[in-house]
Scaffold this active site. Structure first.
Site, mmCIF file in Angstrom:
data_model
loop_
_atom_site.group_PDB
_atom_site.id
_atom_site.type_symbol
_atom_site.label_atom_id
_atom_site.label_comp_id
_atom_site.label_asym_id
_atom_site.label_seq_id
_atom_site.Cartn_x
_atom_site.Cartn_y
_atom_site.Cartn_z
ATOM 1 C CE LYS A 244 -28.741 -4.630 28.893
ATOM 2 N NZ LYS A 244 -28.010 -4.479 27.626
ATOM 3 C CB THR A 277 -17.494 -5.344 31.518
ATOM 4 O OG1 THR A 277 -17.042 -4.006 31.775
ATOM 5 C CG2 THR A 277 -17.223 -6.222 32.706
ATOM 6 N N GLY A 279 -18.759 -4.242 25.754
ATOM 7 C CA GLY A 279 -19.463 -5.027 24.734
ATOM 8 C C GLY A 279 -20.408 -6.072 25.294
ATOM 9 C CB THR A 280 -21.433 -7.142 28.725
ATOM 10 O OG1 THR A 280 -21.438 -5.803 29.199
ATOM 11 C CG2 THR A 280 -20.230 -7.861 29.251
ATOM 12 N N GLY A 281 -23.371 -5.657 26.636
ATOM 13 C CA GLY A 281 -24.765 -5.387 26.246
ATOM 14 C C GLY A 281 -25.039 -5.859 24.830
ATOM 15 C CB CYS A 282 -23.174 -5.372 21.638
ATOM 16 S SG CYS A 282 -22.914 -3.614 21.803
#
Ligand SMILES: Cc1ncc(COP(=O)(O)OP(=O)(O)O)c(N)n1
Ligand SMILES: Cc1nc(C(=O)O)sc1CCOP(=O)(O)O
Ligand SMILES: [Mg+2]
Length: 566
Positions: A244, A277, A279-282
């Site tokens: 990412k 932003t 928590g975008t990865g989870c």
């Protein structure tokens, strides 16, 4: 068994409940040749009854299975975020938003907010193992998604559980450093990752920092670096890698690189300018897991997940939660249109029915005014609720008018309802609808509009009034109290009819039909405590000055209502 027998009688009596007659027929046929039949050894009544009961129980349980709805299921193995922006909480929200069931195994509890991570309490590997056993031994999990795995022991018990209870796919989000820069996994976890977990993963979703850590600290500064990293990381075992690039410097787009072992895919999305932003990865990893659980291909799952994040960030760009540098976003895409003035305290306040203005396009045309001007004047004159009743309007025109009127109503804190057209109410996010006996049923309107919208229904009889309560309406519109020219062929029920409807229901009632300043007081004085006001069309809108007429009627109904409470 007791459970199945209990149901067997019910299903026996009501075959129409059985979801599949074909299955039931074939099941009876199978039973007649099967084990129950073989145990038939005498003609005693007792045996006959036992076999009959077995057949019925089996039929019932088969029927229950036939009607079962298999819900795609993701298990997330991750840490809790007390601020609920990331971790387990983000995973639950992402799966719910993507309509997938999500169970949870908690690996750590963090004290966390929008400023960062203040504390971490790691759950013992024994208790992580116990949670895994509980979920995986009982529930049919399609996909496991991992987040924060804070100790090598936890990685180990996870891999053991996955070998014992194989699932369709494993999504590994290698959470090591929080977005605020705090360490969430010890360096010793890395070895466990490399040796055991990565070879089991169907996809690994590192960000640039995590990809760099996995590769021993090589810096990644370009899309070309991300491609090389994806290839090298894939050599560690995962079948697919998504690097990412959200943190990539000097990039206008958010570019992620997906590598499936054969091809590279660069996935571009526009960079949303927002602080929200966290928590975008989870969320991305959970969305991928959710789509895989529904049966998507890996590439499709990644594409959908990325699009979901982009939309959610866009919807949440301006919301303010917490005082720190990085806020959470809205997984349900519902907060975008909420402004301070539009957050109404009550979903429905029956006092809003006091002076109910119902619009009419023909009258506005006759008096040469726009619907917006008519609505504004009615509200300024004291209307407490407005209904747009545009019988001849084209759908697009109706929607445009509704949007304009909604803005006006919201700015005054007055609810706006739409007559008949649930689609228009949904499209403009109006406060509710008014439906009649021959429109879409209240129960269907409720399903479509959800629990928060106002639904009014027209009733002329006590039976209809009782049904209105059962169906979940919020109020009753009752008429025609007097003859009216506004609605063709409308049956007049008089004050007695109005009273009978009021007495038959617990719901608040608004009277309609031929009501004007000359008779409004008589209506208000019928002596029914649940009669809350009058709904009026021509006495407000088929007049030269809507403002003056509404003011007059408002003064009158206020006075009548006040007299009743004395
Ligand atoms: C407040 C209120 N009461 C009754 C009606 C009539 O609704 P309905 O019977 O559906 O007739 P139409 O208005 O659709 O012609 C109403 N609109 N508002
Ligand atoms: C829309 C409507 N519904 C009625 C009912 O009896 O359910 S009477 C009506 C028209 C009311 O218009 P006016 O105030 O001009 O008489
Ligand atoms: Mg109607």
């Amino acid at each position: 068994m007791a459970y199945a027998q209990l149901f067997s009688c019910h299903f026996y009596c009501q075959d129409s409940w059985l979801s599949s007659p074909v299955l039931v027929a074939s099941e009876v046929f199978r039973q007649s040749r099967g084990s129950s039949f073989l145990s038939w050894n005498s003609n005693t009544k007792k045996n006959h009854r036992r076999i009959f009961m077995n057949m019925q129980a089996d039929r019932a349980s088969k029927a229950i299975h036939a009607s079962e709805l298999k819900i795609p299921h993701v298990l997330t193995v991750a840490g809790s975020d007390s601020g609920a922006g990331a971790g387990i909480q983000a995973d639950l929200k992402a799966c719910a938003a993507r309509r997938v069931y999500c169970s949870t195994v908690i690996t750590a509890v963090t004290a966390q907010n929008t400023a960062g991570v203040q504390g971490v309490d790691v759950v013992s590997e024994e208790f992580v193992a116990e949670q895994l056993q509980s979920v995986l031994s009982d529930m049919h999990v399609d996909v496991v998604k991992t987040g924060m795995l804070p100790s090598p022991g936890i990685v180990k018990v996870l891999c053991q559980s996955l070998r014992k209870f194989p699932v369709r796919a494993l999504v590994v989000d290698p959470v090591m450093v929080s977005t605020s820069g705090d360490m969430l996994a010890s360096p010793s976890v890395l070895a466990g990752f490399r040796e055991e977990l990565l070879p089991m993963a169907d996809i690994l979703t590192p960000n640039i920092k995590e990809a760099s850590v996995l590769l021993g600290g090589v810096p990644l500064q370009s899309v070309s670096d991300m491609r090389s990293a994806a290839k090298l990381i894939r050599d560690m075992g995962p079948r697919n890698v998504l690097v990412k690039g959200g943190d990539l410097p000097d990039s206008l787009d958010a570019i992620d690189v997906f590598f499936d072992g054969k091809s590279f895919y660069e996935m571009h999305s526009s960079r949303v300018n927002t602080r929200n932003t966290h928590g975008t990865g989870c969320t991305l990893a959970s969305c991928i897991a959710a789509e895989l659980a529904k049966g998507s291909s890996m590439l499709q799952a990644v594409k959908v997940a990325k699009r979901f994040i982009e939309t959610a960030l866009d919807y949440s760009r301006d919301i303010v939660i917490g005082n720190g540098v990085q806020g959470p976003f809205d997984h349900f895409l519902a907060l975008k249109n909420i402004s301070q003035s539009s957050i109404r305290q009550d979903r429905f306040n029956s006092n809003d029915l006091l002076l109910y203005a119902v619009t009419d396009a023909g009258m506005n045309r006759k008096w040469d005014r726009s619907i917006a001007d008519a609505v504004k004047a009615a509200i300024e004159g004291g209307a407490t609720i407005v209904q747009l009743r545009e019988k001849e309007a084209e759908t697009g025109d109706f929607l445009d008018a509704a949007k304009v009127c909604l803005k006006i109503c919201r700015s005054y804190g007055v609810p706006l309802l739409i007559n008949d057209r649930i689609d228009v109410a949904l499209a403009c996010d109006a406060d509710g609808v008014h439906v009649g006996q021959s429109d879409l049923p209240v129960s269907v309107a409720r399903t479509l509009l959800g629990p928060d919208k106002i639904i009014g229904v027209s009733c002329k009889t006590p039976e209809q009034a009782q049904q209105a309560w059962i169906s979940g309406a919020d109020y009753i519109g009752c008429g025609g109290v007097y003859p009216t020219n506004t609605k063709e062929n409308n049956r007049t029920i008089g004050l007695d009819g109005l009273k009978a409807v009021c007495l038959a229901s617990k719901l608040p009632v608004v009277a309609i039909g031929g009501i004007s300043p000359s008779n409004a007081r008589s209506v208000m004085e019928i002596g029914a405590p649940n009669l809350k006001g009058v709904a009026v069309v021509s006495a407000l809108f088929d007049r030269e000055c809507v403002l003056t007429e509404t003011r007059n009627l408002h003064a009158l109904v206020i006075e009548a209502a006040a007299a009743l409470t004395k």
